[in-house]
Design a protein around this motif. Sequence first.
Motif, PDB file in Angstrom:
ATOM      1  N   PRO A   1      66.740 -52.383 -11.526  1.00 19.76           N
ATOM      2  CA  PRO A   1      67.529 -52.655 -10.315  1.00 19.76           C
ATOM      3  C   PRO A   1      68.976 -53.050 -10.612  1.00 19.76           C
ATOM      4  N   ILE A   2      69.180 -53.809 -11.697  1.00 16.25           N
ATOM      5  CA  ILE A   2      70.544 -54.180 -12.077  1.00 16.25           C
ATOM      6  C   ILE A   2      71.329 -52.925 -12.435  1.00 16.25           C
ATOM      7  N   THR A   3      70.698 -52.059 -13.233  1.00  9.58           N
ATOM      8  CA  THR A   3      71.324 -50.790 -13.601  1.00  9.58           C
ATOM      9  C   THR A   3      71.654 -49.975 -12.361  1.00  9.58           C
ATOM     10  N   ALA A   4      70.743 -49.973 -11.387  1.00 12.85           N
ATOM     11  CA  ALA A   4      70.956 -49.193 -10.162  1.00 12.85           C
ATOM     12  C   ALA A   4      72.225 -49.638  -9.438  1.00 12.85           C
ATOM     13  N   VAL A   5      72.419 -50.951  -9.311  1.00 15.17           N
ATOM     14  CA  VAL A   5      73.628 -51.441  -8.642  1.00 15.17           C
ATOM     15  C   VAL A   5      74.871 -51.094  -9.457  1.00 15.17           C
ATOM     16  N   GLY A   6      74.765 -51.179 -10.792  1.00 17.02           N
ATOM     17  CA  GLY A   6      75.887 -50.777 -11.638  1.00 17.02           C
ATOM     18  C   GLY A   6      76.243 -49.314 -11.445  1.00 17.02           C
ATOM     19  N   ILE A   7      75.231 -48.474 -11.321  1.00 20.91           N
ATOM     20  CA  ILE A   7      75.452 -47.051 -11.087  1.00 20.91           C
ATOM     21  C   ILE A   7      76.081 -46.821  -9.712  1.00 20.91           C
ATOM     22  N   LEU A   8      75.560 -47.503  -8.687  1.00 21.05           N
ATOM     23  CA  LEU A   8      76.095 -47.314  -7.338  1.00 21.05           C
ATOM     24  C   LEU A   8      77.551 -47.784  -7.252  1.00 21.05           C
ATOM     25  N   LYS A   9      77.886 -48.822  -7.990  1.00 18.25           N
ATOM     26  CA  LYS A   9      79.281 -49.260  -8.034  1.00 18.25           C
ATOM     27  C   LYS A   9      80.147 -48.211  -8.729  1.00 18.25           C
ATOM     28  N   LEU A  10      79.590 -47.577  -9.766  1.00 15.53           N
ATOM     29  CA  LEU A  10      80.280 -46.490 -10.464  1.00 15.53           C
ATOM     30  C   LEU A  10      80.490 -45.311  -9.511  1.00 15.53           C
ATOM     31  N   VAL A  11      79.466 -44.980  -8.732  1.00 16.14           N
ATOM     32  CA  VAL A  11      79.549 -43.906  -7.743  1.00 16.14           C
ATOM     33  C   VAL A  11      80.707 -44.159  -6.779  1.00 16.14           C
ATOM     34  N   GLU A  12      80.800 -45.396  -6.328  1.00 12.76           N
ATOM     35  CA  GLU A  12      81.839 -45.772  -5.372  1.00 12.76           C
ATOM     36  C   GLU A  12      83.224 -45.725  -6.006  1.00 12.76           C
ATOM     37  N   LYS A  13      83.334 -46.273  -7.194  1.00  9.57           N
ATOM     38  CA  LYS A  13      84.646 -46.398  -7.845  1.00  9.57           C
ATOM     39  C   LYS A  13      85.200 -45.053  -8.278  1.00  9.57           C
ATOM     40  N   TYR A  14      84.334 -44.169  -8.778  1.00  5.23           N
ATOM     41  CA  TYR A  14      84.807 -42.886  -9.314  1.00  5.23           C
ATOM     42  C   TYR A  14      84.470 -41.717  -8.396  1.00  5.23           C
ATOM     43  N   GLU A  15      84.023 -42.023  -7.170  1.00  6.50           N
ATOM     44  CA  GLU A  15      83.723 -41.015  -6.155  1.00  6.50           C
ATOM     45  C   GLU A  15      82.737 -39.965  -6.674  1.00  6.50           C
ATOM     46  N   LEU A  16      81.652 -40.443  -7.284  1.00 10.45           N
ATOM     47  CA  LEU A  16      80.597 -39.557  -7.741  1.00 10.45           C
ATOM     48  C   LEU A  16      79.680 -39.223  -6.566  1.00 10.45           C
ATOM     49  N   ASP A  17      78.923 -38.150  -6.719  1.00  7.55           N
ATOM     50  CA  ASP A  17      78.001 -37.695  -5.676  1.00  7.55           C
ATOM     51  C   ASP A  17      76.569 -37.978  -6.131  1.00  7.55           C
ATOM     52  N   LEU A  18      75.814 -38.733  -5.327  1.00  3.88           N
ATOM     53  CA  LEU A  18      74.427 -39.040  -5.678  1.00  3.88           C
ATOM     54  C   LEU A  18      73.572 -37.800  -5.845  1.00  3.88           C
ATOM     55  N   ASP A  19      73.975 -36.690  -5.216  1.00 11.40           N
ATOM     56  CA  ASP A  19      73.154 -35.484  -5.212  1.00 11.40           C
ATOM     57  C   ASP A  19      73.773 -34.326  -5.988  1.00 11.40           C
ATOM     58  N   GLU A  20      74.742 -34.637  -6.825  1.00 12.10           N
ATOM     59  CA  GLU A  20      75.362 -33.639  -7.696  1.00 12.10           C
ATOM     60  C   GLU A  20      74.616 -33.582  -9.027  1.00 12.10           C
ATOM     61  N   ASP A  21      74.697 -32.472  -9.715  1.00  9.92           N
ATOM     62  CA  ASP A  21      74.104 -32.301 -11.040  1.00  9.92           C
ATOM     63  C   ASP A  21      74.724 -33.325 -12.008  1.00  9.92           C
ATOM     64  N   VAL A  22      73.880 -34.139 -12.656  1.00  9.36           N
ATOM     65  CA  VAL A  22      74.426 -35.170 -13.565  1.00  9.36           C
ATOM     66  C   VAL A  22      75.139 -34.560 -14.756  1.00  9.36           C
ATOM     67  N   ASN A  23      74.820 -33.334 -15.103  1.00 11.45           N
ATOM     68  CA  ASN A  23      75.520 -32.679 -16.210  1.00 11.45           C
ATOM     69  C   ASN A  23      77.016 -32.560 -15.940  1.00 11.45           C
ATOM     70  N   LYS A  24      77.393 -32.613 -14.658  1.00  9.79           N
ATOM     71  CA  LYS A  24      78.815 -32.581 -14.298  1.00  9.79           C
ATOM     72  C   LYS A  24      79.521 -33.848 -14.769  1.00  9.79           C
ATOM     73  N   TYR A  25      78.787 -34.953 -14.853  1.00  6.43           N
ATOM     74  CA  TYR A  25      79.382 -36.245 -15.215  1.00  6.43           C
ATOM     75  C   TYR A  25      79.121 -36.651 -16.661  1.00  6.43           C
ATOM     76  N   LEU A  26      78.054 -36.161 -17.256  1.00  2.61           N
ATOM     77  CA  LEU A  26      77.735 -36.494 -18.652  1.00  2.61           C
ATOM     78  C   LEU A  26      78.676 -35.760 -19.603  1.00  2.61           C
ATOM     79  N   GLN A  27      79.124 -36.463 -20.656  1.00  3.77           N
ATOM     80  CA  GLN A  27      80.039 -35.862 -21.619  1.00  3.77           C
ATOM     81  C   GLN A  27      79.463 -35.847 -23.041  1.00  3.77           C
TER      82      GLN A  27
END
Length: 477
Positions: free
Chosen positions: A102-128
Motif C-alpha cells: 500500500p505504501i508503494t501504491a501511494v508512491g506510484i500514484l504520486k508519481l503518476v500525478e507528478k509526471y502525468e503518467l497514465d494508469l492504463d498505458e503500457d508500462v514499457n513506455k515508462y520503464l527504461q
Amino acid sequence: MKKTLLAFIVLCSIFGCTRQESTPKFKSIQESLIPSVVVGDTIVTTYSIEERMTHYHVPGVSIAVFKDGKIVWSNSIGVTDANQELKVNSKTRFQAASISKPITAVGILKLVEKYELDLDEDVNKYLQSWKLDSPFLENEIVTIRRLLSHTAGINIGGFQVYEKTDTIPHTTGILKGEGNTPQIELDTIPGLGFSYSGGGYVILQQLIEDVSGKIFEDYFESEVFLPLDMMNSTFNQFPEENVSIAHDKEGKPYHGDWLTYPEQAAAGLWTTPIDLAKFCIAIENAYYGEKETIISAELAKEMLTTVENWGLGVGLRGESQNRFFFHGGSNPGGYRSIMVDAFNARTGIIVMTNGVQGDKLHDEILRAFSMFFDISVLQPKYIQPVNLEESTLEKFIGKYHFREMGDYYLEMSIDSDNQLILYDPNDGMENTFLPINDSTFVERFEGLELTFKMDTLTESVVNVDYNGAYTFYKVNE
C-alpha cells in the motif's frame, strides 16, 4: 503450514505502556480479546492481551487506533528482543512485510500525478532500465493499474529471503533472475484475473527509479515519509536504531535478528503503527477531498475502487459503514502485522508484532476492535459440533500428500475424546478439529476448515481440502 488470514488490534500491558495511558474506554478492548471459534452455546471466553502474548509466544506488540482523522490511542507492549528484554515503544520499528505494497501504491500514484503518467498505458513506455517481453503481450498490455491490483499476470507471489550478510542484488538483477528467485515475467495474459504477485511490485519499484531518477528508498523518504511526518519509516534494509528483531513460534530470537528484502516495494518496509495510522488518515483525507493531501481525491478514489475484489495496493471488503481497506504482512523470521481502515466510518487500527504466531494474536485483537466500534471487520466463527461414530472417524486417519510440494505430508489421527488431530511434521504444528457434519471439520481455536472428499463407491477418503487453499491426497498404505 501457510494459513490465509485477515486481521488486527489492541492495547496495553504492564510490560511496556508508553506514551498513552490505558483509559477505561480502551481498557475494555485490551482485556477482551476474542478467539476465532465459539463452540456450541458456550459463553464467549475473552482474554487479556498479556495472556494471549504468553499463549502465542509473541514477545512484542505495538498498536495504534485512529478515528475521525486523529490517532486516538496507541500502546506498545512487551520487548524488542526476548534475550535482552528491551522494551517496545511507540518508535520501535517492525518489518511490515506486504504492508509495503500500500505504501508503494501511494508512491506510484504520486508519481503518476507528478509526471502525468497514465494508469492504463503500457508500462514499457515508462520503464527504461528493463522491459517486459512476452508472447502474452501480443493482444494485451501490462499497466500500472494492473500491477497495483495484481491483475497483470506477473509471476512470483512472494520472495525468498536474504541473510544480512548475503550479497543483495539490485532491482534490475531481481527482475532478470540474478537473485535467489526466477526472473520476473508474465505467466498468463494481462487482465485475465486476480493473481497476487510480489513480482509485479518489483516492476513498480524499477518504474519509480526510472521515472523519478531517484533510488527507491530516497524517493519515499522525500515524497511520502517526510510529507506525512512518518519519521520512523524507511525502506532501508539495515535500520540501526530502535528495531524489533524477529522471533520464532516459541518466542526465541531469530539467529540473524532479521532477514532482508531487496524487493523493497513488495516486502521491505520498516515502520511503526503510528506511522501507518498517519498513512491511512492521509488516504482518508484524500478520498474525502480535503486540502493539501498526499494524492488527489480522484486518485484516492481510484485506489479504493475494486479491480477483481482488490483496490490499487490494498484489499477491499465490506459495505457501507463496514467498508474497509486492509493489508496484512507476514515475513519469514518472525514478523506478523495487519492494517485495517474502515474508511467510511473513518475508524481503523494497525497491529505489528515480532513473533511468528503474531497473526493469531492480531486476529483476536481485531475481533475486540470490531466489537468495541461495532464495525464488522472480523467476527468469531460459531460452530455446533456433531457426534460421529468411531468407525466414521477412523476413515480419516492416515497420511495426506500435498503433491504440488513434493514430499510435503500431513498426518491425521483421533485422540481419546474422538477429536481429529492434524499434525504437520514439517513445522511440528498440531491442530484439533471438531466435526460439524460427516465430512467437514473446524479447527477448535483458529477456525480453519477441513473438507474431506469421499469415494462414493468405496466410502473411503480420496482427499481433503485445507481451508479452501490446498488439496492433500490420502495415501493408501
